[in-house]
Design an enzyme around this catalytic site. Structure first.
Site, PDB file in Angstrom:
ATOM      1  CB  CYS A   1      -3.773   3.219  -1.567  1.00 30.38           C
ATOM      2  SG  CYS A   1      -4.934   4.554  -1.246  1.00 30.38           S
TER       3      CYS A   1
ATOM      4  CG  HIS B   1      -1.946   0.963   1.342  1.00 24.93           C
ATOM      5  ND1 HIS B   1      -1.706   2.275   1.671  1.00 24.93           N
ATOM      6  CD2 HIS B   1      -3.297   0.860   1.175  1.00 24.93           C
ATOM      7  CE1 HIS B   1      -2.852   2.939   1.702  1.00 24.93           C
ATOM      8  NE2 HIS B   1      -3.823   2.116   1.396  1.00 24.93           N
TER       9      HIS B   1
ATOM     10  CE  LYS C   1      -7.414  -0.310   5.817  1.00 21.50           C
ATOM     11  NZ  LYS C   1      -8.328   0.087   4.736  1.00 21.50           N
TER      12      LYS C   1
ATOM     13  CD  GLN D   1      -6.697  -4.796   3.827  1.00 21.04           C
ATOM     14  OE1 GLN D   1      -7.646  -5.571   3.908  1.00 21.04           O
ATOM     15  NE2 GLN D   1      -6.856  -3.496   3.629  1.00 21.04           N
TER      16      GLN D   1
ATOM     17  CG  ASP E   1       0.386  -2.563   6.022  1.00 22.50           C
ATOM     18  OD1 ASP E   1      -0.587  -2.750   6.777  1.00 22.50           O
ATOM     19  OD2 ASP E   1       0.296  -1.915   4.961  1.00 22.50           O
TER      20      ASP E   1
END
Length: 422
Positions: free
Chosen positions: A376, A133, A236, A213, A210
């Site tokens: 993104c 991202h 999220k 997700q 990261d």
């Protein structure tokens, strides 16, 4: 443990909505932002109605209650990701700010003339990947521009996997930090973080993950992953907007210089200099998003009660169904792994003759909310040979009937634009 999706859906008021004059809402955009259950909404309302005050500073009862709720939320979120020490949880407004926190702390260490693992200069390298991202690309570009370090990256295979074939030339004694996604927001690819961590640490470098997700969708244990830093975003994972978490190993947080200056993050202040509070407060300048922390902790509790293993199993069934259903549509190309192994519940695709934005508009007319664009992740789309894609993403409240609605909506878009579909 099996997920009771019908019961879960009743917890989300927005799923009862009808749009476009009576069309039922099919929400397939949770990779962008998830919906919020009543339990989170109620926690936010209760804080504002009964406990609203600033934290740490006030000695009155409301201030004590607010502080207890805030620091209690920190402890619950630490437990949620398997962190033994709540002081390793730093709150930021989102994962983008969390990643920037690490990048700017490294830049500040360099500017201060410090040596060691956080200082950078010409000859040092930061390694990322093509599937990141923008939030895990741009901060490192800026850091390299400020320090003279070099940015390098893993490529992505045509199947949408991390290409580790040149790992020995990418991760070397020059590497200071590797920053990669646990799960791609476009491809759904789940990366082999534990194996990568071992390789990174063998080179004496640090690993930032990261997990925006992954944390919402599967059990994540920071100790088992072997990460040095890990970040995720509240909105999220059924939580409020404006709140995220950066987890970092305690000894690293203690060594890092602060990112933002202001109230609360200090120990003492003179006109000439200041000393700083220990972590995590060293990185939490000013009045923090207190109510949002309360809401995020409630979201973590909600997901824990539902069962992260059960959520992952349910989503595995949804993505398996979606991959099969969309693979049967002529002219449709799925970006990323064609099978559900090591793959999360987001599926991006292109359709011959239909622009992704046009696809999303036709789906919206049928009540189906998806995302269209580069998500993104512009470099990743270029690597996959496309300018944009349409993305459907699933969560614990989605159903197999909604997967069928997505496939039917895509075929309807093909008919509308005069494109033949299977």
């Amino acid at each position: 443990m099996t997920l009771d999706v019908a019961r879960i859906r009743k917890d989300f008021p927005i799923l009862e909505r009808q749009i476009h004059d009576g069309t039922p809402l099919v929400y397939l955009d949770s990779a962008n932002t998830s919906q919020k259950p009543r339990q989170v909404l109620d926690a936010l309302a209760d804080f504002y109605e009964r406990h609203n005050a600033n934290i740490h500073r006030a000695t009155h009862q409301l201030g004590e209650e607010a502080t207890q709720a805030y620091e209690g939320g920190r402890a619950r979120l630490a437990a949620f990701i398997g962190a033994a020490d709540p002081a390793e949880v730093v709150f930021a407004k989102n994962i983008s700010e969390g990643i920037n926190l690490v990048a700017y702390a490294m830049g500040n260490a360099t500017a201060a003339g410090q040596s060691g693992r956080f200082a950078l200069g010409p000859g040092d390298e930061i390694v990322i990947s093509e599937m990141e991202h923008h939030s895990n690309i741009v901060p490192w570009q800026l850091l390299c521009q400020r320090t003279g370090a070099t940015l390098r990256w893993f490529k992505v295979t045509p199947e949408g996997r991390l290409d580790t074939s040149d790992i020995d030339s990418l991760i070397t004694e020059r590497t200071k930090l590797v920053a990669v996604a646990h799960q791609s927001n476009v491809l759904g690819t789940i990366n082999p973080i534990r194996a990568l961590a071992d390789r990174v640490h063998a080179a004496g470098a640090l690993l930032l993950v990261d997990a925006a997700q992954s944390v919402p969708h599967m059990p994540v244990d920071v100790a088992a992953l072997g990460a040095d830093f890990l970040g995720f975003t509240g909105h999220k994972m059924c939580g409020p907007t404006g709140i995220g978490v950066l987890w970092g190993r305690r000894e690293l947080l203690e060594e890092m210089p602060p990112f933002l200056g202001g109230g609360e993050m200090i120990e003492t202040v003179w006109m000439e200099r200041s000393t700083f509070a220990p972590p995590p407060h060293k990185f939490e300048a000013g009045t923090m998003p207190i109510a949002q922390v309360v809401g995020l902790a409630a979201a973590a509790d909600y997901l824990t009660e539902a069962g992260q293993d059960a959520i992952a199993e349910h989503e595995h069934g949804l993505i398996s169904h979606a991959l099969e259903a969309l693979a049967g549509i002529d002219g449709l190309r799925i970006l990323g792994p064609a099978g559900p192994v090591d793959r999360g519940a987001a599926i991006s695709f292109t359709v011959d003759g239909v622009h992704p934005h046009d696809m999303s508009q036709v789906l919206d007319e049928h009540g189906i909310a998806v995302r269209a664009g580069h998500h993104c992740a512009w470099p990743l789309h270029r690597a996959m040979g496309v300018q944009a894609s349409t993305r459907a993403s699933f969560y614990l409240y989605n159903t197999h009937e909604e997967v069928g609605a997505l496939a039917a909506g895509i075929r309807e878009a093909q008919r509308f634009f005069g494109v033949s579909g299977g």
